[in-house]
Scaffold this active site. Structure first.
Site, PDB file in Angstrom:
ATOM      1  CG  HIS A 111       3.603  -2.453 -15.221  1.00  0.00           C
ATOM      2  ND1 HIS A 111       3.270  -3.682 -14.684  1.00  0.00           N
ATOM      3  CD2 HIS A 111       4.681  -2.673 -16.011  1.00  0.00           C
ATOM      4  CE1 HIS A 111       4.118  -4.596 -15.134  1.00  0.00           C
ATOM      5  NE2 HIS A 111       4.983  -4.013 -15.945  1.00  0.00           N
ATOM      6  N   GLY A 155       0.771  -1.242   0.000  1.00  0.00           N
ATOM      7  CA  GLY A 155       0.000   0.000   0.000  1.00  0.00           C
ATOM      8  C   GLY A 155       0.798   1.284   0.000  1.00  0.00           C
ATOM      9  CG  MET A 187      -0.490  -8.316  -6.426  1.00  0.00           C
ATOM     10  SD  MET A 187       0.574  -7.594  -7.692  1.00  0.00           S
ATOM     11  CE  MET A 187       1.442  -9.066  -8.233  1.00  0.00           C
ATOM     12  CG  ASN A 223       2.154   3.281  -5.758  1.00  0.00           C
ATOM     13  OD1 ASN A 223       2.575   4.319  -6.258  1.00  0.00           O
ATOM     14  ND2 ASN A 223       2.761   2.113  -5.921  1.00  0.00           N
ATOM     15  CG  ASP A 228       0.754  -4.816 -17.128  1.00  0.00           C
ATOM     16  OD1 ASP A 228      -0.023  -4.259 -16.335  1.00  0.00           O
ATOM     17  OD2 ASP A 228       1.508  -5.750 -16.804  1.00  0.00           O
TER      18      ASP A 228
HETATM   19  C1  GRF Z   1       4.204  -1.238  -7.279  1.00  0.00           C
HETATM   20  O1  GRF Z   1       5.512  -1.537  -7.665  1.00  0.00           O
HETATM   21  C2  GRF Z   1       3.347  -1.025  -8.491  1.00  0.00           C
HETATM   22  O2  GRF Z   1       4.022  -0.526  -9.598  1.00  0.00           O
HETATM   23  C3  GRF Z   1       2.875  -2.441  -8.797  1.00  0.00           C
HETATM   24  O3  GRF Z   1       2.708  -3.046  -7.544  1.00  0.00           O
HETATM   25  C4  GRF Z   1       3.537  -2.411  -6.585  1.00  0.00           C
HETATM   26  C5  GRF Z   1       2.628  -1.970  -5.481  1.00  0.00           C
HETATM   27  O4  GRF Z   1       3.314  -1.464  -4.365  1.00  0.00           O
HETATM   28  N1  GRF Z   1       1.672  -2.428  -9.599  1.00  0.00           N
HETATM   29  P1  GRF Z   1       2.513  -0.804  -3.186  1.00  0.00           P
HETATM   30  O5  GRF Z   1       1.537  -1.855  -2.654  1.00  0.00           O
HETATM   31  O6  GRF Z   1       1.801   0.395  -3.708  1.00  0.00           O
HETATM   32  O7  GRF Z   1       3.540  -0.461  -2.163  1.00  0.00           O
END
Ligand code: GRF
Length: 206
Positions: free
Chosen positions: A113, A16, A94, A18, A149
């Site tokens: 991505h 989490g 995921m 992001n 993607d």
């Molecule tokens: C990130 O590297 C994003 O690019 C990919 O999954 C990862 C998620 O990381 N889609 P987080 O859960 O946001 O830390």
């Protein structure tokens, strides 16, 4: 009079970070939006705690509790609709999306991505870049379409690949630019800078 804030539903599966960056951008008023709901397919995702600490409603919806992907996604969509979300932001979610989500949120689903798409789609994108002996990699924010993607690109940021890099170091370097890029890209979509693309995506029949 201030405009009504757009509502973003965030889907996560894990860490989490992001999500945290998006919350921070909202708090700092760099992103004019609100997050009414965070949904995780993984009940022990660390991101659920981040939502909690930020006072954001969150839910874990376990796909294993549903007979089909369709029913699982219908459950997610029902929650997102109830929360009146305008956009879905995938932040380390995921699972591949199915038709149910695409039908309900046509042209309104974003993802980040960790590669410079169209290079290195799919899992372990950072490792793929290292194995291909690239000199740089980065991240891409894109609209989500049924092909993994491969949806229209909204924004990209690159980082160098340095001598002696391993997967972890490269992933960290990319992640720190993800945190800058994602909130900015979401803001641009919300501001309507990609309306032509959104309209095209909305005309696709799934
Ligand atoms: C990130 O590297 C994003 O690019 C990919 O999954 C990862 C998620 O990381 N889609 P987080 O859960 O946001 O830390």
């Amino acid at each position: 009079m201030s405009q009504k804030l757009k509502k973003i539903g965030v889907l996560i599966s894990g860490r989490g970070s992001n999500l945290a960056a998006i919350i921070q951008a909202i708090n700092e008023k760099k992103l004019q939006a609100e997050i009414p709901l965070v949904i995780s397919n993984n009940p022990v995702a660390k991101g659920l705690e981040i939502a909690n600490e930020a006072g954001i409603a969150s839910l874990a919806i376990d796909p294993k509790a549903y007979i089909t992907t369709q029913r699982y996604e219908a459950a997610i969509c029902m929650q997102l609709k109830e929360a009146k979300v305008d956009y879905i932001v995938l932040a380390g979610y995921m699972k591949l999306l199915g038709d149910t989500m695409f039908q309900m949120f046509k042209g309104k689903i974003l993802n980040i991505h960790p590669s410079l798409l169209p290079k290195f789609k799919g899992l372990k994108a950072q490792r793929q870049a290292l194995e291909a002996k690239e000199k740089e990699s980065g991240c891409t924010v894109h609209f989500v379409t049924p092909e993994m993607d491969a949806g229209p690109i909204i924004a990209q940021a690159s980082v160098p690949i340095k001598e002696g890099d391993n997967e972890q170091r490269l992933s960290e370097r990319i992640l720190s630019v993800e945190h800058q890029l994602y909130p900015k890209a979401i803001a641009e979509v919300i501001e309507g800078k990609f309306e032509n693309i959104v309209k095209k995506l909305q005309n696709i029949k799934y």
